[in-house]
Design a protein around this motif. Sequence first.
Motif, PDB file in Angstrom:
ATOM      1  N   PHE A 127      16.301  46.284  84.443  1.00  0.00           N
ATOM      2  CA  PHE A 127      15.636  45.132  83.830  1.00  0.00           C
ATOM      3  C   PHE A 127      14.221  45.483  83.383  1.00  0.00           C
ATOM      4  O   PHE A 127      13.530  46.280  84.017  1.00  0.00           O
ATOM      5  N   PHE A 128      13.784  44.830  82.294  1.00  0.00           N
ATOM      6  CA  PHE A 128      12.407  44.965  81.842  1.00  0.00           C
ATOM      7  C   PHE A 128      11.524  44.226  82.841  1.00  0.00           C
ATOM      8  O   PHE A 128      11.837  43.108  83.241  1.00  0.00           O
ATOM      9  N   PRO A 129      10.409  44.826  83.250  1.00  0.00           N
ATOM     10  CA  PRO A 129       9.556  44.190  84.265  1.00  0.00           C
ATOM     11  C   PRO A 129       8.843  42.944  83.749  1.00  0.00           C
ATOM     12  O   PRO A 129       8.640  42.761  82.550  1.00  0.00           O
ATOM     13  N   ASP A 130       8.463  42.095  84.686  1.00  0.00           N
ATOM     14  CA  ASP A 130       7.655  40.919  84.351  1.00  0.00           C
ATOM     15  C   ASP A 130       6.273  41.365  83.893  1.00  0.00           C
ATOM     16  O   ASP A 130       5.784  42.426  84.297  1.00  0.00           O
ATOM     17  N   TYR A 131       5.654  40.543  83.069  1.00  0.00           N
ATOM     18  CA  TYR A 131       4.282  40.795  82.630  1.00  0.00           C
ATOM     19  C   TYR A 131       3.624  39.448  82.369  1.00  0.00           C
ATOM     20  O   TYR A 131       4.292  38.431  82.201  1.00  0.00           O
ATOM     21  N   ASP A 132       2.312  39.453  82.337  1.00  0.00           N
ATOM     22  CA  ASP A 132       1.538  38.235  82.121  1.00  0.00           C
ATOM     23  C   ASP A 132       1.501  37.912  80.629  1.00  0.00           C
ATOM     24  O   ASP A 132       0.745  38.527  79.874  1.00  0.00           O
ATOM     25  N   GLU A 133       2.320  36.976  80.206  1.00  0.00           N
ATOM     26  CA  GLU A 133       2.398  36.635  78.782  1.00  0.00           C
ATOM     27  C   GLU A 133       1.075  36.109  78.229  1.00  0.00           C
ATOM     28  O   GLU A 133       0.792  36.248  77.042  1.00  0.00           O
ATOM     29  N   ALA A 134       0.241  35.532  79.090  1.00  0.00           N
ATOM     30  CA  ALA A 134      -1.052  35.000  78.645  1.00  0.00           C
ATOM     31  C   ALA A 134      -2.016  36.104  78.203  1.00  0.00           C
ATOM     32  O   ALA A 134      -3.002  35.830  77.524  1.00  0.00           O
ATOM     33  N   ALA A 135      -1.730  37.339  78.558  1.00  0.00           N
ATOM     34  CA  ALA A 135      -2.597  38.463  78.195  1.00  0.00           C
ATOM     35  C   ALA A 135      -2.291  39.020  76.807  1.00  0.00           C
ATOM     36  O   ALA A 135      -2.939  39.960  76.370  1.00  0.00           O
ATOM     37  N   TRP A 136      -1.321  38.425  76.110  1.00  0.00           N
ATOM     38  CA  TRP A 136      -0.840  38.984  74.856  1.00  0.00           C
ATOM     39  C   TRP A 136      -0.813  37.945  73.740  1.00  0.00           C
ATOM     40  O   TRP A 136      -0.511  36.791  73.973  1.00  0.00           O
ATOM     41  N   ASP A 137      -1.112  38.397  72.523  1.00  0.00           N
ATOM     42  CA  ASP A 137      -1.010  37.568  71.326  1.00  0.00           C
ATOM     43  C   ASP A 137       0.172  38.055  70.493  1.00  0.00           C
ATOM     44  O   ASP A 137       0.303  39.268  70.239  1.00  0.00           O
ATOM     45  N   LEU A 138       1.014  37.142  70.064  1.00  0.00           N
ATOM     46  CA  LEU A 138       2.111  37.466  69.155  1.00  0.00           C
ATOM     47  C   LEU A 138       1.512  37.719  67.779  1.00  0.00           C
ATOM     48  O   LEU A 138       0.836  36.858  67.218  1.00  0.00           O
ATOM     49  N   THR A 139       1.736  38.923  67.221  1.00  0.00           N
ATOM     50  CA  THR A 139       1.146  39.270  65.929  1.00  0.00           C
ATOM     51  C   THR A 139       2.184  39.501  64.831  1.00  0.00           C
ATOM     52  O   THR A 139       1.822  39.592  63.667  1.00  0.00           O
ATOM     53  N   ASP A 140       3.451  39.605  65.218  1.00  0.00           N
ATOM     54  CA  ASP A 140       4.502  39.777  64.220  1.00  0.00           C
ATOM     55  C   ASP A 140       5.831  39.374  64.848  1.00  0.00           C
ATOM     56  O   ASP A 140       6.037  39.577  66.051  1.00  0.00           O
ATOM     57  N   GLU A 141       6.717  38.826  64.027  1.00  0.00           N
ATOM     58  CA  GLU A 141       8.033  38.419  64.515  1.00  0.00           C
ATOM     59  C   GLU A 141       9.031  38.518  63.373  1.00  0.00           C
ATOM     60  O   GLU A 141       8.780  38.018  62.277  1.00  0.00           O
ATOM     61  N   ARG A 142      10.148  39.210  63.632  1.00  0.00           N
ATOM     62  CA  ARG A 142      11.212  39.355  62.632  1.00  0.00           C
ATOM     63  C   ARG A 142      12.549  39.105  63.306  1.00  0.00           C
ATOM     64  O   ARG A 142      12.821  39.651  64.372  1.00  0.00           O
ATOM     65  N   HIS A 143      13.378  38.323  62.657  1.00  0.00           N
ATOM     66  CA  HIS A 143      14.676  37.955  63.223  1.00  0.00           C
ATOM     67  C   HIS A 143      15.796  38.636  62.431  1.00  0.00           C
ATOM     68  O   HIS A 143      15.728  38.732  61.204  1.00  0.00           O
ATOM     69  N   HIS A 144      16.823  39.116  63.161  1.00  0.00           N
ATOM     70  CA  HIS A 144      18.003  39.694  62.533  1.00  0.00           C
ATOM     71  C   HIS A 144      19.220  38.943  63.047  1.00  0.00           C
ATOM     72  O   HIS A 144      19.460  38.908  64.257  1.00  0.00           O
ATOM     73  N   PRO A 145      19.990  38.337  62.166  1.00  0.00           N
ATOM     74  CA  PRO A 145      21.159  37.570  62.622  1.00  0.00           C
ATOM     75  C   PRO A 145      22.309  38.481  63.053  1.00  0.00           C
ATOM     76  O   PRO A 145      22.355  39.657  62.685  1.00  0.00           O
ATOM     77  N   ALA A 146      23.220  37.929  63.813  1.00  0.00           N
ATOM     78  CA  ALA A 146      24.462  38.637  64.116  1.00  0.00           C
ATOM     79  C   ALA A 146      25.232  38.768  62.799  1.00  0.00           C
ATOM     80  O   ALA A 146      25.127  37.930  61.908  1.00  0.00           O
ATOM     81  N   ASP A 147      25.987  39.852  62.674  1.00  0.00           N
ATOM     82  CA  ASP A 147      26.795  40.061  61.474  1.00  0.00           C
ATOM     83  C   ASP A 147      27.943  40.999  61.828  1.00  0.00           C
ATOM     84  O   ASP A 147      28.187  41.262  63.016  1.00  0.00           O
ATOM     85  N   ALA A 148      28.618  41.524  60.830  1.00  0.00           N
ATOM     86  CA  ALA A 148      29.789  42.379  61.074  1.00  0.00           C
ATOM     87  C   ALA A 148      29.453  43.634  61.876  1.00  0.00           C
ATOM     88  O   ALA A 148      30.303  44.142  62.623  1.00  0.00           O
ATOM     89  N   ARG A 149      28.229  44.143  61.763  1.00  0.00           N
ATOM     90  CA  ARG A 149      27.826  45.357  62.490  1.00  0.00           C
ATOM     91  C   ARG A 149      27.004  45.055  63.740  1.00  0.00           C
ATOM     92  O   ARG A 149      26.661  45.970  64.473  1.00  0.00           O
ATOM     93  N   HIS A 150      26.638  43.804  63.951  1.00  0.00           N
ATOM     94  CA  HIS A 150      25.753  43.425  65.053  1.00  0.00           C
ATOM     95  C   HIS A 150      26.363  42.235  65.793  1.00  0.00           C
ATOM     96  O   HIS A 150      26.321  41.110  65.288  1.00  0.00           O
ATOM     97  N   ALA A 151      26.909  42.490  66.967  1.00  0.00           N
ATOM     98  CA  ALA A 151      27.568  41.431  67.741  1.00  0.00           C
ATOM     99  C   ALA A 151      26.590  40.345  68.173  1.00  0.00           C
ATOM    100  O   ALA A 151      26.997  39.208  68.417  1.00  0.00           O
ATOM    101  N   TYR A 152      25.318  40.707  68.266  1.00  0.00           N
ATOM    102  CA  TYR A 152      24.303  39.757  68.712  1.00  0.00           C
ATOM    103  C   TYR A 152      23.156  39.717  67.713  1.00  0.00           C
ATOM    104  O   TYR A 152      22.772  40.739  67.142  1.00  0.00           O
TER     105      TYR A 152
END
Length: 180
Positions: free
Chosen positions: A144-169
């Motif tokens: 598992f990825f370890p816990d971290y303090d989310e308040a210490a971080w700023d979201l600076t970029d976000e990109r979404h990829h939908p599920a499709d024929a090559r990507h089950a998720y």
Amino acid sequence: MTKAIENHRPPRRVSLIAAMSENRVIGKDNALPWHLPHEMAQFRAYTLGHAVITGRKNFEAGDSKPLPYRRNLVLTTRPDWSPPEEVRDAVEVCHGLDEALDRVGDSDPEPYVIGGAQVYALAIPVVDRMVLSTVHAELDGDTFFPDYDEAAWDLTDERHHPADARHAYAFTVRTFDRRP
């Protein structure tokens, strides 16, 4: 003024890159529990040409092969461990994260920590940026990825990829920069 520009180097930024499921799974039986070609392509795009720092277990889970076109530094607590003979010239063995970062020095403006879980836990307090892919599924796993303090971080970029024929998720790649 021209001389100052010629000698200017961007400051080094230490980054971490990881993919995890919604329930923070990053592995099962020493492998990724998904096959997402575009997520792997973005990992390659970020890390290509950079130093990558990985743990021994993560390195061995990848069939003990260094990632091509990257400087490969493998962390281990085993004083006598060495990589297989056929890849020994392509791998630097380090006995701690500080040693790995010292070896990279100023030779790379953005070395990447690439796992596994123990190395991520060591790195989170010192990295400047995290590139985290969230696989939109609850998956079974043993690492598992370890816990971290989310308040210490700023979201600076976000990109979404939908599920499709090559990507089950579907997955979302988010970049977080440490708050000053």
